[in-house]
Design an enzyme around this catalytic site. Structure first.
Site, PDB file in Angstrom:
ATOM      1  N   HIS A 216       7.102  -3.202   0.374  1.00  0.00           N
ATOM      2  CA  HIS A 216       5.818  -3.112  -0.633  1.00  0.00           C
ATOM      3  C   HIS A 216       5.458  -4.095  -0.151  1.00  0.00           C
ATOM      4  O   HIS A 216       3.744  -4.422  -0.411  1.00  0.00           O
ATOM      5  CB  HIS A 216       6.224  -2.759  -1.919  1.00  0.00           C
ATOM      6  CG  HIS A 216       5.577  -3.179  -2.878  1.00  0.00           C
ATOM      7  ND1 HIS A 216       4.834  -3.207  -3.640  1.00  0.00           N
ATOM      8  CD2 HIS A 216       3.718  -1.628  -2.462  1.00  0.00           C
ATOM      9  CE1 HIS A 216       3.519  -3.191  -4.564  1.00  0.00           C
ATOM     10  NE2 HIS A 216       2.843  -2.811  -3.479  1.00  0.00           N
TER      11      HIS A 216
ATOM     12  N   GLU B 122       1.190  -6.240 -10.871  1.00  0.00           N
ATOM     13  CA  GLU B 122       1.365  -4.112 -10.163  1.00  0.00           C
ATOM     14  C   GLU B 122       2.990  -3.898 -10.472  1.00  0.00           C
ATOM     15  O   GLU B 122       2.833  -3.001 -11.586  1.00  0.00           O
ATOM     16  CB  GLU B 122       0.883  -4.229  -8.404  1.00  0.00           C
ATOM     17  CG  GLU B 122       1.153  -2.730  -8.468  1.00  0.00           C
ATOM     18  CD  GLU B 122       1.222  -1.823  -7.015  1.00  0.00           C
ATOM     19  OE1 GLU B 122       1.087  -2.765  -6.121  1.00  0.00           O
ATOM     20  OE2 GLU B 122       1.315  -1.096  -6.428  1.00  0.00           O
TER      21      GLU B 122
ATOM     22  N   GLU C 205       3.169  -4.639   3.117  1.00  0.00           N
ATOM     23  CA  GLU C 205       2.133  -3.863   3.179  1.00  0.00           C
ATOM     24  C   GLU C 205       0.934  -4.071   2.765  1.00  0.00           C
ATOM     25  O   GLU C 205      -0.142  -3.881   3.246  1.00  0.00           O
ATOM     26  CB  GLU C 205       3.197  -1.857   1.826  1.00  0.00           C
ATOM     27  CG  GLU C 205       1.553  -1.410   2.030  1.00  0.00           C
ATOM     28  CD  GLU C 205       1.152  -1.077   0.469  1.00  0.00           C
ATOM     29  OE1 GLU C 205      -0.068  -1.020   0.595  1.00  0.00           O
ATOM     30  OE2 GLU C 205       1.858  -0.281   0.064  1.00  0.00           O
ATOM     31  N   HIS C 206       1.725  -5.386   1.438  1.00  0.00           N
ATOM     32  CA  HIS C 206       0.179  -6.187   0.657  1.00  0.00           C
ATOM     33  C   HIS C 206      -0.311  -7.300   1.291  1.00  0.00           C
ATOM     34  O   HIS C 206      -1.476  -7.689   1.444  1.00  0.00           O
ATOM     35  CB  HIS C 206       0.322  -6.506  -0.297  1.00  0.00           C
ATOM     36  CG  HIS C 206       0.101  -5.540  -1.928  1.00  0.00           C
ATOM     37  ND1 HIS C 206      -0.428  -6.272  -2.548  1.00  0.00           N
ATOM     38  CD2 HIS C 206       0.876  -4.820  -2.374  1.00  0.00           C
ATOM     39  CE1 HIS C 206      -0.622  -4.893  -3.813  1.00  0.00           C
ATOM     40  NE2 HIS C 206       0.749  -4.114  -3.517  1.00  0.00           N
TER      41      HIS C 206
END
Lengths: 460, 460
Positions: free
Chosen positions: A75, A155, A78-79
């Site tokens: 993740h 997040e 991905e950012h």
């Protein structure tokens, strides 16, 4: 009934018309990269997705190169792919999509990562180029890395503050135990604090290779143009197109034994509602009983006329939200039921939900329920397939995960062949499993003392 | 540029082709009920909405008939309309939509209530009949009423537990003060506990009349059939079609003065993030500056390339979510900015957001930003209008609220005519207003001491 269309890894070229009038084509490049398109006549927009066959389950507890935890690195990466390449800054990437009003995002899942954009037809070429550049030549700049670490921690804090999200993570950990699918997709604040740039770079180098990637597009797309644009964009981004490789094999689709690690997990929070989930191991994605599970799930908790909705909300007013679910992965799944209710009624709601599954196991379902479930699933599927997003996803998953493509008529044919006895057999198998209770809210564990024991609505 | 198409209340019949090739028709029945359709060639599904021109702002603090608070009665009634008519039980209604896999829901807003369904083309006739029956002849059964009261209390608890929702309700109350738009749409647990069946029945009788109702459908719809089905269904449900009435006038679209009631409202909660909103009075729905506001909002906080996103997230990593907004109603609006961040940085984020508005007021925007905002708004609008849901909404709002229908090209023409100076002028006006801070999270009011005062980034 149209048989499922195989998408074998070794078959370079596929081209067929679907019964619905769209045309599906697939090209495998010499590098092993797969490109699929579904051209929908009359579409004026398109959705394109770049799928990478790596998800949070593939992360290493201790990253081999750097000795730090890899949890959350999928993740995190991905950012970072939005943060710039040699030819595009982070702002350039943001501007490219904002300037055309496109939808543009990414999704990290437990078994894959997907970067996608939905744009008007004239902007598909731009979207293809930018996504290809992001995937192939991200800089992972050290300063951007540190700033993005903070964004991800925010997040995670947002997800943690949402009790409905928090209870899902508890349930997965409790049901799947030590299995890698049990872990939260984004990692934890601690693993993100500890994550190093080297770990993410290693993850990037190891998993983002042509043979791991499936590109799927649907809507106003012309296949040959798409292939040419992908090749040009990846070449420009530095991916060597002369390296020959075979597409990477999908995960083994073999069921594994997953015994629940815990039967009860409660997190006390001073909030109004209790978010409650009951779960057990379900079925894997390619389990041949998937049509039975779909029908069962629809009858049990799939809509306003479902048994759970009627018993918990309509007859008793105990919850605003109540449902059942089946999450399926390559080698296992989680099945269960959920609701949010006032703390004083949480035990009653848990017992009611479990009793509905037991009732289905004992008394089966009616022909009228079977037919309604079939109507619900076919209507909802037809509506979903009007959007290019749904078709892009279907196509990407077909190649990356399933290895075959099923037309809507095929799927509906399999659903139509499910009998009441099939549903009862599966319900009995599920009701015999040991259920885990996960709850977040202002209650204590003692509320669930004896849950699921004989005399408490559990027939096992 | 195509001029806006007037939808005068007195004009019984309207029929035109849009530039995009769809056909829009409108029929006003003798009862004053308006029926609109937008036939989209090649559509295979349709969305239909029944709009009633009553929202939470129209509720009475003390209901005239029964002396109890009417707050929350609009939303309470919306729930009860799903609970049965003389010819359909609640389960019949649920089954009708579940059996065809339709999407089917309702929405209570501050200025209207809408019941809608999205179905395949062959199911539109069924959806029309069921929705008409629900609207026209709900039983509001006393036992169902009591059970639904509990369901609504659970829904309010769910909203209360979500800090992102809670902070919005605080902001509206603080900015709009005594204005009826300030109140939460669903009422409060206390007003719902106190609400009587008589109050809801009175609300139903007073507001659900043919002359108050607009029905709009888009997609695979044939106008004459739709009109015939609506008339048949409403007649069957007991609405007398021989009563002659004129459509009820829409609300006056006149701006009112709304001075913020409070400059600061903080609700302490033991959670990870602070949900933060800055707000001031904005512009009303028909304010001629709406195209300027749309452009301003896009540049300030409308996407990943926007100023707020760049300054707060990309350059500093302070938030995962940051944005600006403009909520417009008939006679006023709320403009502002929002973010969720760690408590220790909440003041910094508030100052940064406000400083961005001040910078826009002082230095204006660039031609490149103007052009990007126009591209963003036009692309997003084009994508939205591919769905029959968006077109149904556009049509219903055009007649019920705006009194005119604007084609996409008209809207884009108005947006294209906005100049940098227009944006700066509006930014200056907004920056000169007094901003209210609303926050939910683990912080105290003192964090915001002196916010918005000179030297704190506020130029006023």
């Amino acid at each position: 009934m149209i048989p499922p269309r195989e998408f074998p890894l070794t078959e370079p070229s596929i081209d067929f018309e679907t019964a619905a009038g769209s045309r599906i084509r697939r090209t495998v490049l010499p590098t092993g990269l797969r490109i699929l398109s579904e051209e929908m006549p009359a579409a004026q927009s398109a959705t394109i997705g770049f799928w990478v066959g790596v998800g949070s389950r593939d992360e290493l507890a201790t990253d081999s190169a750097v000795g730090a935890s890899g949890f959350g690195s999928t993740h995190f990466l991905e950012h970072l792919l939005f943060k710039g390449t040699p030819s595009r800054s982070a702002l350039d990437i943001a501007i490219a999509f904002d300037a055309v009003g496109g939808e543009h995002n990414a999704l990290t899942a437990k078994e894959y990562t997907c970067y996608y954009a939905k744009v008007r037809d004239q902007d598909l070429s731009m979207a293809t180029s930018v996504l290809a550049d992001m995937i192939a030549s991200s800089l992972i700049d050290p300063e951007e890395f540190e700033r993005e670490r903070q964004v991800i921690i925010e997040e995670l804090a947002m997800r943690e503050d949402d009790p409905g999200t928090a209870v899902w993570e508890l349930l997965f950990e409790a049901v799947l135990g030590d299995h890698p699918l049990a872990r939260p997709i984004g990692g934890t604040p601690q693993t993100i604090e500890e994550c190093t740039r080297e770990a993410v770079l290693e993850h990037y180098a190891r998993n983002y290779r042509a043979a791991d990637v499936v590109i799927s597009a649907a809507g106003a797309v012309r296949h040959d143009e798409l292939v040419a644009e992908v090749v040009a964009a990846l070449t420009a981004a530095g991916w060597d197109q002369s390296i020959e490789a075979a597409p990477v094999s999908r995960r083994p689709l073999v069921a594994v034994d997953t015994t629940p690690a815990r039967s009860l997990i409660v997190e006390h929070r001073p909030i109004e509602q209790v978010h409650l989930l009951l779960g057990c191991t379900g079925i894997a994605m390619r389990d041949e009983r998937w049509p039975v599970m779909s029908i069962l799930n629809s009858i049990l908790g799939g809509g306003m006329s479902s048994r759970l909705f009627q018993e918990v909300r309509e007859k008793r007013g105990l919850a605003y939200s109540v449902y059942s679910f089946s999450s399926a992965f390559s080698d296992t799944g989680v099945f269960g039921m959920g609701a949010a209710c006032t703390p004083a009624r949480a035990r009653e709601v848990a017992d009611l939900m479990h009793a509905e599954l037991v009732a289905m196991a004992t008394d089966g379902v009616t022909e009228e329920e079977l037919s309604r479930a079939l109507g619900q699933l076919s209507g909802a599927s037809a509506l979903a397939l009007e959007d290019s997003d749904s078709r892009m996803s279907r196509l990407g998953r077909a190649d990356l995960i399933l290895g075959e493509f099923q037309e809507l008529d095929t799927i509906l044919g399999m659903l139509a062949s499910v009998t009441a006895e099939d549903v009862r057999t599966l319900a009995r198998e599920l009701a015999d499993r040991s259920f885990t209770v996960a709850a977040v809210g202002a209650i204590d564990e003692s509320v669930f003392d004896g849950f699921g024991e004989p005399g408490e609505g559990n027939r096992s």
